[in-house]
Enzyme design. Structure first.
Site, short mmCIF file in Angstrom:
data_model
loop_
_atom_site.label_atom_id
_atom_site.label_comp_id
_atom_site.label_asym_id
_atom_site.label_seq_id
_atom_site.Cartn_x
_atom_site.Cartn_y
_atom_site.Cartn_z
N ASP A 127 -53.00 -39.02 -29.71
CA ASP A 127 -54.14 -38.83 -30.61
C ASP A 127 -53.62 -38.87 -32.05
O ASP A 127 -52.45 -39.17 -32.29
CB ASP A 127 -54.90 -37.53 -30.29
CG ASP A 127 -54.12 -36.30 -30.74
OD1 ASP A 127 -52.94 -36.44 -31.15
OD2 ASP A 127 -54.69 -35.21 -30.68
N LYS A 158 -56.76 -42.96 -24.63
CA LYS A 158 -56.34 -41.59 -24.96
C LYS A 158 -57.07 -40.59 -24.07
O LYS A 158 -56.46 -39.72 -23.46
CB LYS A 158 -56.62 -41.29 -26.43
CG LYS A 158 -56.18 -39.91 -26.85
CD LYS A 158 -56.80 -39.49 -28.16
CE LYS A 158 -58.25 -39.10 -27.97
NZ LYS A 158 -58.93 -38.72 -29.21
#
Ligand code: SF4
Length: 169
Positions: free
Chosen positions: A89, A71
Site C-alpha cells: 500500500d 493489494k
C-alpha cells in the site's frame, strides 16, 4: 464500521438483500461510500454466482471480484487466510523505498523486490511492520527521522520541516 456491518450481514447472500441505497446508508461514514457500496454488491453477486458464496483463496480468483485489486487481494489472502502475501500500500511503498528495501517507482516492482529480500514466512508481518512504521514515524510529508530507530539503516534523512537533508546512495 465493519464490526457493526458484519454482525448484521453474515454472508454475500445477506448483503444481496440490501438495495444499493440501503448499503450506502450503512457505510456512509467511510470515503467513496457510493462506489464502495456498488462494488460490495457486485462482488457479492460474483461470490454467489461463481464461488458458491465463499471467498476464494487465490490471487487470480480474488482479483476477478469487482473493486478488488492486487493489494486488497493480498490483504485478504494474508489476513483472512494466513497465506503468505506481501501487499504494497502507500505506506509500504514509501517506507520500503526510503529504507532501501526496494528501489522503484512502480508498485509491482516494489512488491517483487520486497519478496526477494524478505523471507516468505515474514511477508505478512513485514507488511504490518512497514505500515506501522509509516504511520508512527515515517509519514509522507514530515517523517520523524530524529527519533527514528531505523535511521542508521535508512537511505534518507529529513529535517523537521520535511526537507531532505541527506540521501545516501
Ligand atoms: S530515518 Fe526518516 S525516512 Fe528513514 S525510515 Fe526513519 S523516519 Fe523514515
Amino acid at each position: 464500521m465493519t464490526a457493526r456491518l458484519f454482525a448484521q450481514y453474515r454472508s454475500p447472500a445477506e448483503f444481496l438483500r440490501l438495495s444499493q441505497a440501503d448499503l450506502e446508508t450503512e457505510i456512509k461514514e467511510i470515503g467513496l461510500f457510493r462506489s464502495k457500496a456498488k462494488n460490495i454488491l457486485a462482488a457479492c453477486r460474483v461470490l454467489e454466482e461463481e464461488f458458491g458464496g465463499d471467498v476464494p483463496r487465490t490471487l487470480s480468483e480474488l482479483t476477478t471480484l469487482p473493486g478488488v485489486g492486487r493489494k486488497t487481494a493480498k490483504v485478504v489472502l494474508s489476513n483472512a487466510f494466513g497465506i503468505p502475501a506481501l501487499a504494497v500500500d502507500t505506506h509500504v511503498f514509501r517506507v520500503a523505498n526510503r529504507l532501501g528495501l526496494a528501489h522503484s517507482t512502480r508498485v509491482e516492482e516494489v512488491e517483487r523486490q520486497l519478496e526477494d529480500v524478505i523471507p516468505r514466512e515474514e511477508w505478512i508481518r513485514t507488511h504490518h511492520r512497514l505500515i506501522w512504521h509509516g504511520r508512527r514515524r515515517c509519514g509522507a510529508r514530515k517523517p520523524a527521522c530524529e527519533s527514528c530507530t531505523l535511521r542508521a539503516h535508512c537511505e534518507y534523512f529529513y529535517d523537521a520541516t520535511g526537507a531532505i537533508i541527506l540521501k545516501v546512495n
